[in-house]
Write an enzyme that holds these catalytic residues in place. Sequence first.
Site, mmCIF file in Angstrom:
data_model
loop_
_atom_site.group_PDB
_atom_site.id
_atom_site.type_symbol
_atom_site.label_atom_id
_atom_site.label_comp_id
_atom_site.label_asym_id
_atom_site.label_seq_id
_atom_site.Cartn_x
_atom_site.Cartn_y
_atom_site.Cartn_z
ATOM 1 N N GLY A 4 -2.578 3.472 3.896
ATOM 2 C CA GLY A 4 -3.479 3.443 2.808
ATOM 3 C C GLY A 4 -3.044 4.558 1.774
ATOM 4 O O GLY A 4 -3.820 5.603 1.300
ATOM 5 N N ASP B 155 -13.036 8.370 -5.205
ATOM 6 C CA ASP B 155 -13.380 6.848 -5.451
ATOM 7 C C ASP B 155 -14.699 6.599 -5.018
ATOM 8 O O ASP B 155 -15.220 5.481 -5.073
ATOM 9 C CB ASP B 155 -12.146 6.237 -4.543
ATOM 10 C CG ASP B 155 -11.902 6.768 -3.182
ATOM 11 O OD1 ASP B 155 -12.760 7.643 -2.714
ATOM 12 O OD2 ASP B 155 -11.091 6.075 -2.441
ATOM 13 N N ASP C 44 -15.040 10.679 0.602
ATOM 14 C CA ASP C 44 -13.935 9.650 0.039
ATOM 15 C C ASP C 44 -14.732 8.230 0.430
ATOM 16 O O ASP C 44 -15.541 8.214 1.487
ATOM 17 C CB ASP C 44 -12.733 9.541 0.749
ATOM 18 C CG ASP C 44 -11.677 8.826 0.037
ATOM 19 O OD1 ASP C 44 -10.500 9.372 -0.557
ATOM 20 O OD2 ASP C 44 -11.571 7.495 0.377
ATOM 21 N N HIS D 158 -13.440 5.555 1.277
ATOM 22 C CA HIS D 158 -12.854 4.946 2.530
ATOM 23 C C HIS D 158 -13.016 5.732 3.839
ATOM 24 O O HIS D 158 -13.029 7.096 3.705
ATOM 25 C CB HIS D 158 -11.371 4.769 2.222
ATOM 26 C CG HIS D 158 -11.086 3.901 1.131
ATOM 27 N ND1 HIS D 158 -11.035 4.283 -0.083
ATOM 28 C CD2 HIS D 158 -10.715 2.510 1.155
ATOM 29 C CE1 HIS D 158 -10.480 3.115 -0.911
ATOM 30 N NE2 HIS D 158 -10.464 2.218 -0.327
ATOM 31 N N HIS D 159 -12.989 5.282 4.905
ATOM 32 C CA HIS D 159 -13.065 5.846 6.234
ATOM 33 C C HIS D 159 -11.984 6.809 6.537
ATOM 34 O O HIS D 159 -10.779 6.314 6.272
ATOM 35 C CB HIS D 159 -13.130 4.904 7.296
ATOM 36 C CG HIS D 159 -13.307 5.532 8.764
ATOM 37 N ND1 HIS D 159 -12.565 4.987 9.843
ATOM 38 C CD2 HIS D 159 -14.265 6.376 9.047
ATOM 39 C CE1 HIS D 159 -12.923 5.832 10.803
ATOM 40 N NE2 HIS D 159 -13.953 6.765 10.391
ATOM 41 N N ASP E 67 0.847 -1.536 0.030
ATOM 42 C CA ASP E 67 -0.124 0.139 -0.067
ATOM 43 C C ASP E 67 0.857 1.183 -0.074
ATOM 44 O O ASP E 67 0.549 2.351 -0.757
ATOM 45 C CB ASP E 67 -0.777 0.144 1.176
ATOM 46 C CG ASP E 67 -2.057 -0.927 0.952
ATOM 47 O OD1 ASP E 67 -2.198 -1.505 0.057
ATOM 48 O OD2 ASP E 67 -2.896 -1.124 2.087
ATOM 49 N N TYR F 96 -9.283 6.474 -8.314
ATOM 50 C CA TYR F 96 -8.355 5.575 -9.296
ATOM 51 C C TYR F 96 -8.714 5.204 -10.451
ATOM 52 O O TYR F 96 -8.523 4.409 -11.187
ATOM 53 C CB TYR F 96 -8.503 4.267 -8.347
ATOM 54 C CG TYR F 96 -7.674 4.474 -7.028
ATOM 55 C CD1 TYR F 96 -6.774 5.030 -6.380
ATOM 56 C CD2 TYR F 96 -8.870 4.417 -5.856
ATOM 57 C CE1 TYR F 96 -6.234 5.686 -5.275
ATOM 58 C CE2 TYR F 96 -8.402 4.943 -4.556
ATOM 59 C CZ TYR F 96 -7.193 5.623 -4.272
ATOM 60 O OH TYR F 96 -6.815 5.994 -3.170
HETATM 61 F F1 V1D Z 1 -4.973 -2.838 -5.410
HETATM 62 C C1 V1D Z 1 -3.785 -2.514 -4.914
HETATM 63 C C2 V1D Z 1 -2.564 -2.732 -5.709
HETATM 64 C C3 V1D Z 1 -1.391 -2.393 -5.633
HETATM 65 C C4 V1D Z 1 -1.120 -1.813 -4.090
HETATM 66 C C5 V1D Z 1 -2.258 -1.765 -3.214
HETATM 67 C C6 V1D Z 1 -3.763 -1.956 -3.708
HETATM 68 C C7 V1D Z 1 -4.714 -1.796 -2.916
HETATM 69 C C8 V1D Z 1 -6.001 -1.648 -3.024
HETATM 70 N N1 V1D Z 1 -6.690 -1.355 -1.959
HETATM 71 N N2 V1D Z 1 -4.696 -1.825 -1.407
HETATM 72 C C9 V1D Z 1 -5.788 -1.171 -1.231
HETATM 73 C C10 V1D Z 1 -5.969 -1.025 0.405
HETATM 74 N N3 V1D Z 1 -5.396 -1.914 1.440
HETATM 75 C C11 V1D Z 1 -5.816 -3.114 1.775
HETATM 76 C C12 V1D Z 1 -4.806 -3.675 2.749
HETATM 77 C C13 V1D Z 1 -3.734 -4.487 2.242
HETATM 78 N N4 V1D Z 1 -3.695 -5.413 3.156
HETATM 79 C C14 V1D Z 1 -3.934 -6.671 3.129
HETATM 80 C C15 V1D Z 1 -5.257 -4.952 3.347
HETATM 81 O O1 V1D Z 1 -7.027 -3.616 1.498
HETATM 82 C C16 V1D Z 1 -5.841 0.220 0.718
HETATM 83 C C17 V1D Z 1 -6.889 1.333 0.213
HETATM 84 C C18 V1D Z 1 -6.271 2.940 0.299
HETATM 85 C C19 V1D Z 1 -7.507 3.705 0.010
HETATM 86 C C20 V1D Z 1 -6.623 5.154 -0.038
HETATM 87 C C21 V1D Z 1 -8.047 6.437 -0.228
HETATM 88 O O2 V1D Z 1 -8.550 6.305 -1.108
HETATM 89 O O3 V1D Z 1 -8.755 6.403 0.781
HETATM 90 C C22 V1D Z 1 -7.202 7.598 -0.108
HETATM 91 N N5 V1D Z 1 -7.421 8.787 0.197
HETATM 92 O O4 V1D Z 1 -6.554 9.732 0.061
HETATM 93 C C23 V1D Z 1 -5.505 9.091 -0.358
HETATM 94 C C24 V1D Z 1 -6.038 7.816 -0.704
HETATM 95 CA CA CA Z 2 -15.180 8.988 3.654
#
Ligand code: V1D
Ligand code: CA
Length: 469
Positions: A180, A296, A207, A209-210, A130, A335
């Site tokens: 994140g 998103d 957003d 996400h929380h 992440d 995204y």
């Molecule tokens: F799909 C991916 C490919 C490569 C690297 C990361 C990701 C990915 C997608 N979703 N990572 C996530 C989320 N992380 C997880 C954890 C990984 N563990 C095993 C669980 O699910 C993180 C999502 C972050 C969202 C950020 C945001 O949109 O809220 C943001 N807000 O401001 C900036 C970003």
């Molecule tokens: Ca939110």
Amino acid sequence: MAYSWADDDDQTLQHDSKTLKYMPLYELNSNFNQQYRPNVSYHYNEQVSHFHYGVRHPMKPFRLMLTDHLVIGYKLHEHMDLYKPRRATRSELLEFHSEDYIDFLSSITPDQSALKSYADTLAKFNIGDDCPVFDGMYDYASIYAGASLDATRKLINGQSDIAINWSGGLHHAKKFEPSGFCYVNDIVLSILNLLRYYPRVLYIDIDLHHGDGVQEAFYTTDRVLTCSFHKYDGKFFPATGNLDETGIGKGKNFAINVPLRDGVDDESYIRLFKSIMEPLINQFNPSVIVQQCGADSLGCDRLGRFNLNIKAHGECVNFIKSFGIPMLVVGGGGYTPRNVSRLWCYETSLLTNVKLNSKLPENLAFRNWFKPDYSLHPNLKGDNLQNQNDRKFLENLKITVLEQLRFLNGAPSCSMNEIPPDLQGFTKDDEEAFYEKLKEQDFNDKFIDGEARDKKIMKDEARIGELME
Ligand code: V1D
Ligand code: CA
């Protein structure tokens, strides 16, 4: 017929193919003279868009360049003050983040991170898929944080009523670690700065996400009310933000969460948003608002399963604007770059009271990113995506949140007893001297005038021309 939040409902800017090239890019809103006409500033350091998290990573800072091209292509710069902000300094970042985390962030390089000997340190600081270590990561973080801080300074000194930083909004970063895709929390830093001058800050997060990092930072205070709308099922990242997270101690009831299921659509989201935000603002009576506009939550997002159109998302931002309270507006997640940039350009137009022609400008750089429709408002509603938030579920959410609002007992009359430490004990003279220094700092900030901006655009276009050859 129900209102369409997707396609262009506007008759005044319609055209046929012969008149297309004579069509204006925008017009001022018809009720322009009666409307709230805030001074708007736009804080953007284009260097922020040059960083890369990695090829497979969904966060693409390039989306910020696309946004800027749309904003300039529609000539919205004619309606705002433009600033190229400086980076946040180490000491500014330390207002929230721990020293050892900032030391780590500023010293680690991608080469080192590849070494086995660093494994423990990387794990300690939650570095991984992440939040990877990438080239210029610290510069990137200090640039987006610098832009949000710059925006707060314009609000504080009264030069702006609304200050926009689309590169900010990184709401997950924690005091001791990234999370994140967020390395430093520009929102927490901004709110801390605003708290020096404003008694009560309202934070709104739309957003997908929380907004956990911001909620956590202000969980025990009644001077910041955080309110996040997001997807929640107990597992979806960051797996927090259920209804029962409401704050503790003095902060009890000053954290509000609106956990939603997949597929939420325009009408249900807007209805719920307005029915919560109107009483919330009347009750809490914020002196300043910070709104995080993560993209998103739109339909067709690469990571999201909400079903909002651009106009519906914008309707929420416009609704908050209509209260006429000073406001910092930041970006966040998002995204599908072409839709992120459409959304943030459209929201810039709402904040500046400009009505845009849905047809994208002809001479837009990177215009092919917006094919095949070349529209600001493509239909993002996925017909196969069911709204898993039925009426009863939404009604229950609303009732629970409105019930929580009753416990706020009006806005805390603030004795400013929780002023960030470096301003405690400020005398009137100190404060005046501080304001003078702020003004000087403003002057030294790079204010981009129209001519400089036009030159920049010509330069950008030349570069694109070269690329296309
Ligand atoms: F799909 C991916 C490919 C490569 C690297 C990361 C990701 C990915 C997608 N979703 N990572 C996530 C989320 N992380 C997880 C954890 C990984 N563990 C095993 C669980 O699910 C993180 C999502 C972050 C969202 C950020 C945001 O949109 O809220 C943001 N807000 O401001 C900036 C970003
Ligand atoms: Ca939110």
